[in-house]
Scaffold this motif. Structure first.
Motif, PDB file in Angstrom:
ATOM      1  N   CYS A 147       0.851  -1.195   0.000  1.00  0.00           N
ATOM      2  CA  CYS A 147       0.000   0.000   0.000  1.00  0.00           C
ATOM      3  C   CYS A 147       0.881   1.237   0.000  1.00  0.00           C
ATOM      4  N   ASP A 148       0.909   1.949  -1.109  1.00  0.00           N
ATOM      5  CA  ASP A 148       1.766   3.130  -1.186  1.00  0.00           C
ATOM      6  C   ASP A 148       1.221   4.326  -0.421  1.00  0.00           C
ATOM      7  N   ALA A 149      -0.045   4.254   0.004  1.00  0.00           N
ATOM      8  CA  ALA A 149      -0.595   5.368   0.789  1.00  0.00           C
ATOM      9  C   ALA A 149      -0.035   5.401   2.208  1.00  0.00           C
ATOM     10  N   LEU A 150       0.384   4.244   2.724  1.00  0.00           N
ATOM     11  CA  LEU A 150       0.834   4.185   4.120  1.00  0.00           C
ATOM     12  C   LEU A 150       1.990   5.143   4.373  1.00  0.00           C
ATOM     13  N   HIS A 204      -6.895  10.247   3.916  1.00  0.00           N
ATOM     14  CA  HIS A 204      -7.144   8.847   4.263  1.00  0.00           C
ATOM     15  C   HIS A 204      -7.768   8.666   5.655  1.00  0.00           C
ATOM     16  N   ALA A 205      -7.908   7.408   6.037  1.00  0.00           N
ATOM     17  CA  ALA A 205      -8.733   7.048   7.199  1.00  0.00           C
ATOM     18  C   ALA A 205      -8.025   7.284   8.528  1.00  0.00           C
ATOM     19  N   ILE A 206      -8.848   7.576   9.543  1.00  0.00           N
ATOM     20  CA  ILE A 206      -8.355   7.655  10.924  1.00  0.00           C
ATOM     21  C   ILE A 206      -9.058   6.629  11.819  1.00  0.00           C
ATOM     22  N   LEU A 207     -10.093   5.993  11.291  1.00  0.00           N
ATOM     23  CA  LEU A 207     -10.840   4.997  12.073  1.00  0.00           C
ATOM     24  C   LEU A 207     -10.988   3.710  11.260  1.00  0.00           C
ATOM     25  N   GLY A 208     -10.806   2.574  11.925  1.00  0.00           N
ATOM     26  CA  GLY A 208     -11.111   1.284  11.303  1.00  0.00           C
ATOM     27  C   GLY A 208     -10.162   0.852  10.206  1.00  0.00           C
ATOM     28  N   ALA A 209      -9.022   1.507  10.069  1.00  0.00           N
ATOM     29  CA  ALA A 209      -8.081   1.148   9.000  1.00  0.00           C
ATOM     30  C   ALA A 209      -7.243  -0.054   9.429  1.00  0.00           C
ATOM     31  N   LEU A 242      -2.488   9.110  10.466  1.00  0.00           N
ATOM     32  CA  LEU A 242      -1.345   8.836   9.595  1.00  0.00           C
ATOM     33  C   LEU A 242      -0.467  10.085   9.580  1.00  0.00           C
ATOM     34  N   GLN A 243       0.597  10.051   8.790  1.00  0.00           N
ATOM     35  CA  GLN A 243       1.541  11.169   8.828  1.00  0.00           C
ATOM     36  C   GLN A 243       0.901  12.517   8.485  1.00  0.00           C
ATOM     37  N   HIS A 244      -0.044  12.500   7.517  1.00  0.00           N
ATOM     38  CA  HIS A 244      -0.553  13.773   7.009  1.00  0.00           C
ATOM     39  C   HIS A 244      -1.988  14.090   7.409  1.00  0.00           C
ATOM     40  N   ASN A 245      -2.609  13.271   8.242  1.00  0.00           N
ATOM     41  CA  ASN A 245      -4.036  13.532   8.466  1.00  0.00           C
ATOM     42  C   ASN A 245      -4.435  13.621   9.944  1.00  0.00           C
ATOM     43  N   ALA A 246      -3.477  13.902  10.837  1.00  0.00           N
ATOM     44  CA  ALA A 246      -3.818  14.004  12.263  1.00  0.00           C
ATOM     45  C   ALA A 246      -4.850  15.105  12.501  1.00  0.00           C
ATOM     46  N   PHE A 247      -4.842  16.117  11.637  1.00  0.00           N
ATOM     47  CA  PHE A 247      -5.793  17.228  11.788  1.00  0.00           C
ATOM     48  C   PHE A 247      -7.248  16.754  11.734  1.00  0.00           C
ATOM     49  N   LYS A 248      -7.482  15.593  11.102  1.00  0.00           N
ATOM     50  CA  LYS A 248      -8.860  15.122  10.956  1.00  0.00           C
ATOM     51  C   LYS A 248      -9.515  14.808  12.300  1.00  0.00           C
ATOM     52  N   ILE A 249      -8.719  14.446  13.291  1.00  0.00           N
ATOM     53  CA  ILE A 249      -9.309  14.071  14.585  1.00  0.00           C
ATOM     54  C   ILE A 249      -9.960  15.296  15.228  1.00  0.00           C
TER      55      ILE A 249
END
Ligand code: SF4
Length: 327
Positions: A136-139, A146-151, A301-308
């Motif tokens: 998975c290249d998104a990791l 991308h997802a913050i829950l259930g991944a 993930l590295q780039h989406n902590a703001f989503k929380i």
């Protein structure tokens, strides 16, 4: 070019007869499937046009039954959807563009696939959803959406639908037909989290045809809405979205429904937040505490902590708007 056969089904039975063959895809509005075929992510040998199937929206037991081939615009504009389930109307209108909504069908919307860019890059990126076991290249890549829950370590993609977020909050069910008959699946259990098999996205079996969705009566859903937070005002997928409905009695939360979009591989019903809210004062502090309870399991993930934080604020804002709470 890969050759394919095309058929137009006159009714569900004819569609299912075609659908029983391997590598057959049902075609609704084509607003996602055609893109996937163009990118060679999907390579069907037969495409069966099912847009002649049920286009009815009918009342049943105080709720609604919506045919699988009903266009998204028709659902959003239907007077009973607008008055009984405003969150659903607003969710659909928050998605895509008017032209796409005019083409897209309800069944197709439910079955649309993630917009993870690596998934569509069939030539240059590794993707477990497209090619199981590949990686998975998104990791380690650009994973802001991308997802913050259930991944899982196999896949961190999100489900792109707005409509399905409202349907999850409303306890909608999906009617599926195949050669053995009909069965009904709760929308909340229809999409699967990735686990080790992100290529398996739903509980559908080969040849299953979605014929309708049903939305039960929910009187307090007249006080509901959908808020979508995105990078631009239109034609963008959700960073975070919230479908919410609330009933407040004498300052106390009597009933509440919450679901989140843009955070997981499926529409995310916020059961923890709902449980935390029932019987509590209808205040912004309660809404914030409930949001934090729901998001306690979030893994950034590295780039989406703001989503929380964005999800917590959006939940509190939606419930504040619906309840009139200011503190
Ligand atoms: Fe594929 Fe999922 Fe990874 Fe995206 S997040 S590249 S869809 S495995």
């Amino acid at each position: 070019m890969t050759p394919l056969a095309f058929a137009r089904a006159a009714d569900a039975a004819e569609a299912i007869r075609h659908g029983a063959a391997a590598r057959t895809k049902y075609l609704g509005g084509g607003t996602n499937l055609v893109d996937l075929m163009r990118e060679t992510v999907e390579r069907p040998s037969t495409v069966v046009d099912v847009t002649n199937l049920s286009r009815d929206i009918t009342e049943r037991d105080g709720g609604l039954v919506i045919g699988g081939a009903v266009r998204n615009t028709a659902v959003a504009e239907h007077p009973l959807v607008r008055t009984r389930y405003p969150m659903l109307s607003r969710a659909i209108l928050a998605g895509a563009s008017a032209q796409i909504r005019n083409m897209a069908t309800v069944a197709g919307n439910i079955l649309q696939r993630t917009r993870c860019a690596y998934f569509y890059d069939n030539e240059g990126s590794r993707c477990n959803k497209r090619s199981p076991g590949e990686g998975c290249d998104a990791l380690e890549g650009f994973n802001r959406m991308h997802a913050i829950l259930g991944a899982s370590p196999s896949c961190v993609a999100t489900h792109p639908s707005d409509m399905c977020v409202a349907l999850a909050a409303l306890d909608a069910t999906v009617t599926v037909q195949n050669a053995d008959g009909n069965r009904t699946i709760p929308l909340e259990g229809f999409h699967q989290l990735p686990g080790e098999r992100p290529d398996i996205e739903t509980v559908l079996k080969p040849g299953d045809l979605i014929t309708a969705i049903s939305i039960p009566a929910l009187p307090f859903a007249t006080n509901s809405t959908y808020r979508k937070v995105r990078d631009r005002a239109s034609y963008a997928f959700a960073l975070v979205s919230v479908a919410g409905a609330i009933e407040v009695d004498d300052g106390t939360v009597k009933n509440v429904r919450l679901a989140l979009g843009g955070v997981a591989a499926k529409p995310w019903r916020a059961h923890k937040a709902e449980a935390a809210l029932r019987g509590q004062p209808a205040t912004l502090q309660s809404f914030r505490a409930a949001a934090e309870a729901e998001l306690s399991a979030a893994v950034p993930l590295q780039h989406n902590a703001f989503k929380i934080e964005l999800a917590a604020r959006t939940i509190a804002a939606v419930l504040g708007e619906l309840s009139g709470a200011t503190e």
